[in-house]
Design a protein around this motif. Structure first.
Motif, mmCIF file in Angstrom:
data_model
loop_
_atom_site.group_PDB
_atom_site.id
_atom_site.type_symbol
_atom_site.label_atom_id
_atom_site.label_comp_id
_atom_site.label_asym_id
_atom_site.label_seq_id
_atom_site.Cartn_x
_atom_site.Cartn_y
_atom_site.Cartn_z
ATOM 1 N N GLU A 19 -20.129 40.037 -10.073
ATOM 2 C CA GLU A 19 -19.502 38.783 -10.472
ATOM 3 C C GLU A 19 -18.575 39.010 -11.667
ATOM 4 O O GLU A 19 -18.919 39.753 -12.589
ATOM 5 N N PRO A 20 -17.403 38.381 -11.678
ATOM 6 C CA PRO A 20 -16.500 38.541 -12.819
ATOM 7 C C PRO A 20 -16.986 37.739 -14.022
ATOM 8 O O PRO A 20 -17.301 36.554 -13.907
ATOM 9 N N GLU A 21 -17.059 38.401 -15.181
ATOM 10 C CA GLU A 21 -17.410 37.774 -16.450
ATOM 11 C C GLU A 21 -18.737 37.040 -16.398
ATOM 12 O O GLU A 21 -18.936 36.017 -17.043
ATOM 13 N N LYS A 22 -19.661 37.551 -15.597
ATOM 14 C CA LYS A 22 -21.034 37.055 -15.548
ATOM 15 C C LYS A 22 -21.956 38.270 -15.494
ATOM 16 O O LYS A 22 -21.599 39.313 -14.946
ATOM 17 N N THR A 23 -23.129 38.148 -16.062
ATOM 18 C CA THR A 23 -24.081 39.270 -16.043
ATOM 19 C C THR A 23 -24.919 39.192 -14.766
ATOM 20 O O THR A 23 -26.146 39.046 -14.808
ATOM 21 N N LYS A 52 -22.925 39.253 -24.341
ATOM 22 C CA LYS A 52 -23.488 40.215 -23.407
ATOM 23 C C LYS A 52 -22.394 41.123 -22.838
ATOM 24 O O LYS A 52 -21.271 40.688 -22.595
ATOM 25 N N LYS A 53 -22.736 42.384 -22.629
ATOM 26 C CA LYS A 53 -21.819 43.298 -21.954
ATOM 27 C C LYS A 53 -21.793 42.975 -20.467
ATOM 28 O O LYS A 53 -22.818 42.677 -19.859
ATOM 29 N N PHE A 54 -20.589 43.051 -19.912
ATOM 30 C CA PHE A 54 -20.420 42.832 -18.485
ATOM 31 C C PHE A 54 -20.200 44.161 -17.770
ATOM 32 O O PHE A 54 -19.549 45.065 -18.299
ATOM 33 N N ILE A 55 -20.724 44.268 -16.559
ATOM 34 C CA ILE A 55 -20.316 45.331 -15.646
ATOM 35 C C ILE A 55 -19.075 44.815 -14.922
ATOM 36 O O ILE A 55 -19.117 43.766 -14.276
ATOM 37 N N THR A 56 -17.964 45.499 -15.059
ATOM 38 C CA THR A 56 -16.730 45.021 -14.437
ATOM 39 C C THR A 56 -16.583 45.511 -13.002
ATOM 40 O O THR A 56 -16.055 44.804 -12.148
ATOM 41 N N ARG A 57 -17.016 46.732 -12.726
ATOM 42 C CA ARG A 57 -16.947 47.264 -11.372
ATOM 43 C C ARG A 57 -17.927 48.427 -11.266
ATOM 44 O O ARG A 57 -18.336 48.999 -12.275
ATOM 45 N N LEU A 58 -18.296 48.785 -10.048
ATOM 46 C CA LEU A 58 -19.246 49.861 -9.798
ATOM 47 C C LEU A 58 -18.611 50.901 -8.886
ATOM 48 O O LEU A 58 -17.879 50.557 -7.949
ATOM 49 N N THR A 59 -18.894 52.171 -9.159
ATOM 50 C CA THR A 59 -18.421 53.276 -8.327
ATOM 51 C C THR A 59 -19.622 54.081 -7.875
ATOM 52 O O THR A 59 -20.431 54.518 -8.707
ATOM 53 N N ALA A 60 -19.758 54.264 -6.573
ATOM 54 C CA ALA A 60 -20.949 54.909 -6.019
ATOM 55 C C ALA A 60 -20.716 56.399 -5.806
ATOM 56 O O ALA A 60 -19.701 56.809 -5.249
ATOM 57 N N VAL A 61 -21.676 57.198 -6.249
ATOM 58 C CA VAL A 61 -21.700 58.641 -6.001
ATOM 59 C C VAL A 61 -23.149 59.020 -5.732
ATOM 60 O O VAL A 61 -24.036 58.735 -6.547
ATOM 61 N N GLY A 62 -23.401 59.646 -4.579
ATOM 62 C CA GLY A 62 -24.758 60.079 -4.263
ATOM 63 C C GLY A 62 -25.756 58.937 -4.173
ATOM 64 O O GLY A 62 -26.942 59.117 -4.482
ATOM 65 N N GLY A 63 -25.304 57.761 -3.756
ATOM 66 C CA GLY A 63 -26.202 56.629 -3.604
ATOM 67 C C GLY A 63 -26.454 55.851 -4.875
ATOM 68 O O GLY A 63 -27.078 54.784 -4.835
#
Length: 343
Positions: free
Chosen positions: A124-128, A168-179
């Protein structure tokens, strides 16, 4: 998991391309596809005529670095992945009434879709909070779509009158490597989110990369290539008048054992494709009509410009292009659509 079934999707442009959401002449929602594959110095952009498939016109869809597109039917709440390149479709669990993945979420897969199982995650953008669902594998590990609220720490923001506030810190995007899913936690810390099957997050200390002189801000983004995690970072300078200048771009490969980023000057016949709000991916360069060993960065300075960096050149920017110059209407929203058959 059912084998993918064909869908009647036809695209008139080669992939990769930019998908731009905007308002049409009468204010109606429009989607335009922009081709960026016309040679080294001939970045020609061609718009679709509005006859794109309903799946593209439907704004409830999210591109992924793997080329698959997460889509939701707003009338039935059915969700599925589809490949614009191969026309394959994979059914996912439906959303339940009251569930809604925000439109501008960034989406990623734990790996290529396989019958052995994989995970779809939307941030989610700008949400934890992140949304996730498991596909295939053990039926007991597939509860449907789940909204997970995370806590990866806080950050202090300077404000006027020397007052400071924490958020709170936000996760902006995720990148998958090895699951596992990786995210940028700080300049010297790498965040990790994994599912077993419930979400667990951790962090790994990693030495910060060296900044060029004059850098006041970095724009870091992760890319998966060949089962390895890469960091592409643009180096920016903000002056007192509010103007932004781009000092260059560096590409680094993660040395997890040494807990450091190792600078690279060659990624072979590949192009990295960046989009700040959504995801970063890569594709074969020559086969796609792109410049090899380059970073294509859309909207780096919160604008509608496409910047192209040569990785092996110290001077950084190779060219600046304006793919949206012929698109009218408000609410431009450009995101890459990538090939789904990359090795």
């Amino acid at each position: 998991m059912e084998l993918p079934a064909p869908m009647p999707v036809t695209l008139p442009l080669p992939l990769p391309c930019l998908v731009v959401d905007h308002d049409g002449a009468g204010g109606e929602p429009c989607t335009t596809l922009l081709d960026v594959s016309k040679g080294e110095h001939q970045h020609q952009y061609h718009a679709c005529d509005g006859d794109a498939h309903a799946l593209l016109r439907n704004r409830r869809r999210w591109m992924t670095p793997h080329g698959w597109v997460l889509s939701c039917d707003p009338s039935t709440l059915a969700t599925f992945l589809w490949s614009p390149q191969t026309t394959e479709k994979i059914d996912l669990p439906p959303l339940t009434p009251g569930q809604e993945i925000p439109l501008h979420s960034s989406c990623s897969l734990s790996g290529k879709p396989t019958a052995a199982g994989f995970t779809v995650v939307a941030v989610e953008p700008e949400k934890t909070a992140v949304w996730y669902c498991h596909v295939g594998g053990n039926a007991s590990d597939r509860p449907g779509w789940v909204r997970y609220e995370y806590d990866v720490g806080s950050v202090t923001f300077p404000v006027v009158n020397d007052r400071r506030i924490q958020g709170k810190k936000f996760i902006t995007r995720l990148t998958a490597v090895g699951g596992k899913f990786y995210f940028f936690k700080s300049h010297d810390e790498l965040g990790v989110l994994e599912f077993s099957p419930a979400p667990l997050h951790s962090s790994v200390p990693v030495r910060a990369v060296e900044r060029p002189p004059g850098t006041t801000c970095m724009a870091p983004s992760f890319v998966e290539l060949g089962g390895e995690l890469y960091l592409a970072s643009a180096f920016l300078h903000y002056d007192s008048g509010g103007a932004t200048s781009v000092l260059g771009c560096g590409v680094y490969k993660l040395d997890l054992a040494g807990k450091r980023w190792c600078k690279v000057s060659d990624i072979g016949d590949r192009a990295f494709l960046m989009c700040p709000l959504y995801f970063s991916g890569c594709c074969s360069a020559t086969a796609s009509g792109l410049r090899p060993n380059c970073v294509y960065w859309m909207g780096l300075c919160d604008d509608d410009l496409l910047r192209v960096f040569d990785i092996d050149r110290n001077e950084g920017t190779h060219g600046v292009h304006d793919p949206c110059k012929d698109i009218s209407g408000a609410n431009r929203n450009a995101v890459w659509m990538l090939p789904s058959d990359e090795p």
